[in-house]
Design a protein around this motif. Structure first.
Motif, PDB file in Angstrom:
ATOM      1  N   UNK A 117      37.818 -59.104  13.234  1.00  0.00           N
ATOM      2  CA  UNK A 117      37.015 -60.330  13.131  1.00  0.00           C
ATOM      3  C   UNK A 117      36.321 -60.421  11.785  1.00  0.00           C
ATOM      4  N   UNK A 118      35.702 -59.312  11.365  1.00  0.00           N
ATOM      5  CA  UNK A 118      34.989 -59.306  10.083  1.00  0.00           C
ATOM      6  C   UNK A 118      35.887 -58.872   8.938  1.00  0.00           C
ATOM      7  N   UNK A 119      37.047 -58.290   9.288  1.00  0.00           N
ATOM      8  CA  UNK A 119      37.981 -57.731   8.310  1.00  0.00           C
ATOM      9  C   UNK A 119      37.280 -56.722   7.412  1.00  0.00           C
ATOM     10  N   UNK A 120      36.527 -55.824   8.065  1.00  0.00           N
ATOM     11  CA  UNK A 120      35.805 -54.756   7.382  1.00  0.00           C
ATOM     12  C   UNK A 120      36.087 -53.424   8.070  1.00  0.00           C
ATOM     13  N   UNK A 121      36.094 -52.354   7.272  1.00  0.00           N
ATOM     14  CA  UNK A 121      36.178 -51.014   7.850  1.00  0.00           C
ATOM     15  C   UNK A 121      34.828 -50.681   8.480  1.00  0.00           C
ATOM     16  N   UNK A 122      34.840 -50.300   9.759  1.00  0.00           N
ATOM     17  CA  UNK A 122      33.582 -49.997  10.444  1.00  0.00           C
ATOM     18  C   UNK A 122      33.393 -48.495  10.631  1.00  0.00           C
ATOM     19  N   UNK A 123      34.445 -47.705  10.384  1.00  0.00           N
ATOM     20  CA  UNK A 123      34.318 -46.256  10.481  1.00  0.00           C
ATOM     21  C   UNK A 123      35.508 -45.601   9.801  1.00  0.00           C
ATOM     22  N   UNK A 124      35.292 -44.347   9.372  1.00  0.00           N
ATOM     23  CA  UNK A 124      36.356 -43.516   8.835  1.00  0.00           C
ATOM     24  C   UNK A 124      36.242 -42.157   9.516  1.00  0.00           C
ATOM     25  N   UNK A 125      37.214 -41.840  10.372  1.00  0.00           N
ATOM     26  CA  UNK A 125      37.154 -40.624  11.181  1.00  0.00           C
ATOM     27  C   UNK A 125      37.934 -39.516  10.473  1.00  0.00           C
ATOM     28  N   UNK A 126      37.279 -38.379  10.172  1.00  0.00           N
ATOM     29  CA  UNK A 126      37.989 -37.274   9.500  1.00  0.00           C
ATOM     30  C   UNK A 126      39.107 -36.712  10.372  1.00  0.00           C
ATOM     31  N   UNK A 127      40.185 -36.273   9.697  1.00  0.00           N
ATOM     32  CA  UNK A 127      41.304 -35.646  10.391  1.00  0.00           C
ATOM     33  C   UNK A 127      41.302 -34.148  10.077  1.00  0.00           C
ATOM     34  N   UNK A 128      42.431 -33.513  10.330  1.00  0.00           N
ATOM     35  CA  UNK A 128      42.630 -32.109  10.039  1.00  0.00           C
ATOM     36  C   UNK A 128      42.526 -31.880   8.529  1.00  0.00           C
ATOM     37  N   UNK A 129      42.589 -30.616   8.141  1.00  0.00           N
ATOM     38  CA  UNK A 129      42.505 -30.273   6.718  1.00  0.00           C
ATOM     39  C   UNK A 129      43.690 -30.804   5.923  1.00  0.00           C
ATOM     40  N   UNK A 130      44.807 -31.086   6.617  1.00  0.00           N
ATOM     41  CA  UNK A 130      45.966 -31.626   5.936  1.00  0.00           C
ATOM     42  C   UNK A 130      46.155 -33.102   6.287  1.00  0.00           C
ATOM     43  N   UNK A 131      47.259 -33.656   5.848  1.00  0.00           N
ATOM     44  CA  UNK A 131      47.401 -35.101   5.867  1.00  0.00           C
ATOM     45  C   UNK A 131      48.118 -35.640   7.097  1.00  0.00           C
ATOM     46  N   UNK A 132      47.549 -36.684   7.703  1.00  0.00           N
ATOM     47  CA  UNK A 132      48.230 -37.468   8.716  1.00  0.00           C
ATOM     48  C   UNK A 132      48.728 -38.750   8.095  1.00  0.00           C
ATOM     49  N   UNK A 133      50.017 -39.047   8.275  1.00  0.00           N
ATOM     50  CA  UNK A 133      50.615 -40.230   7.646  1.00  0.00           C
ATOM     51  C   UNK A 133      50.672 -41.434   8.573  1.00  0.00           C
ATOM     52  N   UNK A 134      50.802 -41.180   9.882  1.00  0.00           N
ATOM     53  CA  UNK A 134      51.037 -42.255  10.836  1.00  0.00           C
ATOM     54  C   UNK A 134      50.081 -42.129  12.019  1.00  0.00           C
ATOM     55  N   UNK A 135      49.988 -43.206  12.810  1.00  0.00           N
ATOM     56  CA  UNK A 135      49.045 -43.227  13.937  1.00  0.00           C
ATOM     57  C   UNK A 135      49.602 -44.106  15.053  1.00  0.00           C
ATOM     58  N   UNK A 136      49.295 -43.728  16.289  1.00  0.00           N
ATOM     59  CA  UNK A 136      49.586 -44.555  17.461  1.00  0.00           C
ATOM     60  C   UNK A 136      48.340 -44.598  18.315  1.00  0.00           C
ATOM     61  N   UNK A 137      48.189 -45.665  19.106  1.00  0.00           N
ATOM     62  CA  UNK A 137      47.030 -45.812  19.990  1.00  0.00           C
ATOM     63  C   UNK A 137      47.471 -45.720  21.440  1.00  0.00           C
ATOM     64  N   UNK A 138      46.588 -45.207  22.285  1.00  0.00           N
ATOM     65  CA  UNK A 138      46.862 -45.206  23.726  1.00  0.00           C
ATOM     66  C   UNK A 138      46.814 -46.649  24.232  1.00  0.00           C
ATOM     67  N   UNK A 139      47.502 -46.965  25.345  1.00  0.00           N
ATOM     68  CA  UNK A 139      47.563 -48.355  25.811  1.00  0.00           C
ATOM     69  C   UNK A 139      46.213 -48.945  26.194  1.00  0.00           C
ATOM     70  N   UNK A 140      45.232 -48.097  26.533  1.00  0.00           N
ATOM     71  CA  UNK A 140      43.898 -48.606  26.864  1.00  0.00           C
ATOM     72  C   UNK A 140      43.003 -48.724  25.640  1.00  0.00           C
ATOM     73  N   UNK A 141      43.528 -48.393  24.474  1.00  0.00           N
ATOM     74  CA  UNK A 141      42.774 -48.533  23.233  1.00  0.00           C
ATOM     75  C   UNK A 141      41.687 -47.505  23.037  1.00  0.00           C
TER      76      UNK A 141
END
Length: 332
Positions: free
Chosen positions: A44-68
């Motif tokens: 709605x605002x087209x703004x980043x509202x959070x940045x969640x840290x990952x593991x020490x190495x890189x994640x390239x892709x992401x999927x969401x659970x069906x309930x979000x």
């Protein structure tokens, strides 16, 4: 008096349909390779509202659970496809609401896990596991590995699955091929030669066509899923990368990384109808469920372009993390 005020509020309020269109019930997730975190973006605002840290190495892709509620981020490592470097062996499970890492799934050894795809039919999460030449099946409820499907080729980097969850197709980068997988039987059907090198993969909405980019020439292979053979080539203005079809099935959007453009292909003619300028380094494309906009990750500019699918132009660029790449829609 109270009734008059209530009537005035109702008359001045936008219709529910407009509210739903302007503020869809969900968030955009962006896997940022270089900053090693996951952006959560409010559509709605087209703004980043959070940045969640990952593991020490890189994640390239992401999927969401069906309930979000959850985001699944395979941790690839610190290398490129087929290049030397750290071999990732885990997948992060992030809680979207609390913005925290809640679980780590281990593959047991270095496999360079990359593309996660959730299948609503089986309820399974499929993840490409490159170094095992396979796609791994995970139960997202128990977070246990329940099986694997051999790809018959190395560097199975990206995955697309049919709407009924029966078949999967992997883009095998270095071998330049596409593997066809029977996900239900958990077996390899065939390997289709395409080009010296390929990149990314997607399916048409009716599951009749597979699109995979020739990474050596400005053309896109069109594979007929009935015959499992290349039936056509789409000529592009520049070398293609990620693709996505619009929800009406009429158009294929193609990211052209070096040109900083998205090509719009008319699927009735398999020809480019127009191109759209986007920020530097477009890689992945996600069409929002309402078909109002398409999101394009632009890793060189650390942004996500928002393409208006009615006006056919990029109307905004949302700041994300460094090396913005994989996209997913978390529906609430």
């Amino acid at each position: 008096m109270k009734n008059s005020r209530l009537l005035l509020l109702l008359l001045c309020a936008p219709p529910l349909a407009l509210l739903a269109q302007s503020a869809p019930h969900g968030v955009l997730l962006v896997a940022n390779q270089t900053s090693q975190n996951l952006s959560i973006i409010d559509p709605a605002t087209e703004k980043q509202i959070a940045a969640v840290p990952e593991d020490a190495y890189t994640g390239h892709e992401v999927a969401a659970s069906p309930d979000g509620k959850l985001a699944f981020v395979p941790i690839y490592g610190n290398s490129g496809v087929g290049k030397p470097g750290t071999d990732g062996s885990t997948m992060d499970v992030l809680d979207i609401a609390s913005r925290k890492l809640v679980k780590t799934v281990s593959f047991g050894h270095g496999v360079r896990p990359h593309k996660p795809v959730y299948d609503p039919n089986s309820g399974l999460l499929y993840v490409t596991t490159e170094l095992d030449n396979s796609v791994t099946a995970i139960d997202p409820k128990t977070l246990k590995i329940v099986g694997a499907i051999p790809t018959g080729a190395a560097e199975a980097h990206m995955l697309a699955i049919t709407g009924d969850g029966h078949y999967g197709y992997t883009a095998n980068v270095g071998p330049g091929s596409v593997s066809v997988l029977d996900l239900k039987a958990r077996k390899l059907v065939t390997v289709i030669p395409v080009a010296p090198t390929v990149q990314r993969i997607s399916l048409s909405n009716d599951d009749k066509l597979v699109f995979v980019a020739d990474y050596t020439k400005p053309q896109m292979a069109v594979i007929d899923t009935a015959t499992n053979k290349v039936k056509n080539w789409i000529v592009l203005p520049a070398i293609g990368y990620g693709t996505a079809s619009t929800k009406d099935g009429k158009w294929l959007l193609v990211a052209m990384t070096s040109a900083n453009k998205v090509a719009v292909v008319d699927l009735s003619t398999l020809k480019v109808a127009r191109t759209i300028d986007v920020p530097q380094g477009p890689t992945e494309i996600l069409v929002r469920p309402d078909n109002a906009v398409a999101y394009v990750s632009c890793g060189h500019s650390n942004q996500v372009a928002v393409i208006d699918l009615a006006a056919w132009q990029a109307k905004t660029a949302i700041d994300a993390g460094k090396g913005a790449d994989g996209l997913a829609w978390a529906q609430f």
